[in-house]
Design a protein around this motif. Structure first.
Motif, PDB file in Angstrom:
ATOM      1  N   THR A 181       1.581   5.586  -0.145  1.00  0.00           N
ATOM      2  CA  THR A 181       1.105   6.937   0.175  1.00  0.00           C
ATOM      3  C   THR A 181       1.154   7.763  -1.113  1.00  0.00           C
ATOM      4  O   THR A 181       2.215   7.912  -1.729  1.00  0.00           O
ATOM      5  N   LYS A 235      -2.927  12.038   0.138  1.00  0.00           N
ATOM      6  CA  LYS A 235      -2.752  13.440   0.545  1.00  0.00           C
ATOM      7  C   LYS A 235      -3.169  14.329  -0.620  1.00  0.00           C
ATOM      8  O   LYS A 235      -2.644  14.183  -1.733  1.00  0.00           O
ATOM      9  N   GLU A 259       0.837  -1.194   0.000  1.00  0.00           N
ATOM     10  CA  GLU A 259       0.000   0.000   0.000  1.00  0.00           C
ATOM     11  C   GLU A 259       0.876   1.250   0.000  1.00  0.00           C
ATOM     12  O   GLU A 259       1.890   1.300   0.709  1.00  0.00           O
ATOM     13  N   TYR A 314     -11.446  14.170   2.622  1.00  0.00           N
ATOM     14  CA  TYR A 314     -10.066  14.593   2.806  1.00  0.00           C
ATOM     15  C   TYR A 314      -9.987  16.110   2.899  1.00  0.00           C
ATOM     16  O   TYR A 314     -10.690  16.814   2.186  1.00  0.00           O
ATOM     17  N   GLY A 351      -2.664   3.529   0.215  1.00  0.00           N
ATOM     18  CA  GLY A 351      -2.742   3.356   1.659  1.00  0.00           C
ATOM     19  C   GLY A 351      -3.199   4.659   2.288  1.00  0.00           C
ATOM     20  O   GLY A 351      -4.197   4.731   2.989  1.00  0.00           O
ATOM     21  N   LYS A 352      -2.453   5.713   1.962  1.00  0.00           N
ATOM     22  CA  LYS A 352      -2.782   7.035   2.472  1.00  0.00           C
ATOM     23  C   LYS A 352      -2.849   7.996   1.297  1.00  0.00           C
ATOM     24  O   LYS A 352      -2.030   7.920   0.379  1.00  0.00           O
TER      25      LYS A 352
END
Lengths: 346, 346
Positions: free
Chosen positions: B6, B35, B4, B54, B32-33
């Motif tokens: 980011t 931004k 996963e 988000y 996974g994450k």
């Protein structure tokens, strides 16, 4: 031009016929008597021209008796049925359909390019296809100055080339789009063909029906007519014809290869600036280039985006725009009549 | 793909950024994450992705700490300011702007064409220009099968290539046209350029600003990027780029000259039918050909109107259409990330 002529317009209510009437008035063509001819269905209706009201007559062979100039723009089948009948009765036919364009007995004329061919007429002169006319107006001065080996053109053609119903279809589809309604397509790309596709917010890579070699008739018209008008069978021409959601004004992205080596872009532009019927709009520092929206209603063929190919010393690119209903059709027809009058052929 | 990652998206609210988020979700990229980074002005706003909300953070160099993949689509100046900062912090940058495309240190990649170039990256991979991507996807199989000498392309590009404000401008102009009101132009052809012209019922032979040689930057992007992606500096490429009133989907009328003599149109079509990312829509008896309205929202590059030139044995014409926001931008960026993951480069 003291002489007054009897002029017949066949298909006066169509997109091109309407413009032919406007051009006759605007250019003060010496119309002594005007006859408006149409199918039996339209006969009896009236149309106004230069402050006078005319009753539309049925287009029969006999209706052409006494006519000096017959302007045909009512589709190929009408021209095939009646143009020779009109010519037989002494009329000079200027035919805006594709019926006789490739007939070796019929001159295919753009006055700026091959006016001398008018002398060879046998009663019928063909007006070339809209997309051909503006291209040869712009390329003939190049051919004369530097020779011409090869033309590759991609077109951006307005819906008015498919007539009044196609203009209406674009408007209806555009309204439907704005209102979030279903977009219906019944006319384009080709009314008589099997499938129809929306033109609003779309482009259609089909104009006219397909021929066996994979090119459409519209593309083959550009290829064959250009060779005939320029009297050059060895000239390589290729076309891709595309309909775009524009009401009036055809645009063409053209690559040409000239015979002469070392021609500069300045020399190329100069040849166009001095050419009859051409207006060069080519000043990129001021974002000046031709656009169909601004060519609508204008007589000239506009040329811009002139640049030399980066790989081929003999290659040039240009962008050609003209009003397809005017120089591409009605205006060129009237200019043919004017040239014949001046040259003593009428 | 158990790993996963980011993922940072820079410019998530733009026309391409929105599609990037959609593609990440649709293609189940192992995020996974996530931004979302943007200018200070947008920071604090929220955006929904895959059922989660988000908060947009300000795109600072430090914001890229811990990021595995950073997808940039917020304009060239943002990429110039931040892409190297992101790479320095260990992120692999996939940049959708023109900032690094011609940088010899930066691979310019279309996975179907030059996936192997990904290995040479130094932290930044450039996503090519929209109009380039679809052309090379269609022409690489031709180059591999028959060799490629010469490309001449004329484009029919959708307004979405100029962003959300250009789409809105087409809608507003279209409404004004339908209601008989004044048509205002403030965005196209190029927001930052001096003059603006209507796109509704018009075509604009200018995309991006002009360079000194008379070609626009958009045209030079097609020329230079194609050579770089195909690793062939000797390839002759010429482009004329034109904006048309279409919302999404770029179309291209392409002439190519191949190296090999005697290639048949069947062989040419076969090479395209077997090509990754290409769907051939080419059945003229059933009026089947690609159109932008039907390519919108679709992944493949569609090819049709395949025909052999009538004068040049090595010449072929084709018509290439793809969704400029998907294969032309967001999809290609995600496909780059997927290829890197598969090839162990992430």
């Amino acid at each position: 031009m003291a002489k007054e002529l009897t002029v017949a317009v066949v298909g006066a209510t169509g997109a091109v016929g309407t413009k032919m009437m406007e051009q006759l008035a605007k250019r003060k063509f010496p119309v002594g008597k005007l006859k408006l001819l149409a199918s039996k269905r339209s006969a009896g209706n009236t149309l106004d021209f230069a402050g006078q009201t005319y009753t539309i007559e049925e287009a029969t062979p006999e209706a052409f008796e006494g006519v000096d100039v017959a302007l045909f723009s009512a589709g190929g089948s009408v021209s095939k049925a009646l143009a020779k009948e009109a010519a037989k009765r002494g009329a000079v036919v200027i035919d805006n359909t594709s019926a006789f364009r490739m007939d070796p007995e019929v001159p295919l004329v753009v006055p700026e390019v091959n006016r001398a061919d008018l002398k060879e007429h046998n009663g019928i002169i063909a007006n070339p296809n809209c997309s051909t006319i503006q291209m040869v107006v712009a390329l003939e001065p190049i051919r004369q100055a530097f020779g011409l080996k090869n033309i590759i053109v991609s077109t951006y053609q307005a819906v008015s080339g498919s007539g009044v119903s196609a203009i209406e279809e674009l408007h209806q589809q555009s309204l439907a789009w704005d209102e979030g309604k279903n977009v219906e397509a019944n006319i384009l790309p080709v009314k008589s063909d099997k499938k129809h596709f929306p033109i609003a917010r779309n482009v259609l890579p089909q104009i006219d029906v397909f021929t066996e070699n994979g090119f459409t008739y519209e593309e083959m018209k550009m290829i064959n007519e250009t060779k005939k008008i320029m009297h050059d069978d060895a000239l390589a021409v290729a076309a891709t014809c595309v309909r775009v959601p524009v009401v009036a004004g055809h645009s063409e992205s053209v690559f040409v290869e000239v015979d002469k080596a070392g021609v500069t872009v300045e020399e190329f532009r100069k040849a166009l600036e001095n050419a009859p019927g051409v207006v060069v709009q080519d000043d990129i520092t001021n974002q000046q280039y031709p656009m169909p929206l601004f060519a609508e209603g204008e007589d000239p063929t506009f040329v811009g985006r002139i640049r030399k190919d980066l790989a081929n010393d003999r290659g040039f690119h240009l962008w050609i725009v003209a009003d397809n209903l005017l120089k591409g059709a009605a205006l060129n027809s009237i200019q043919i009549a004017e040239a014949m009058l001046e040259d003593g052929l009428l």
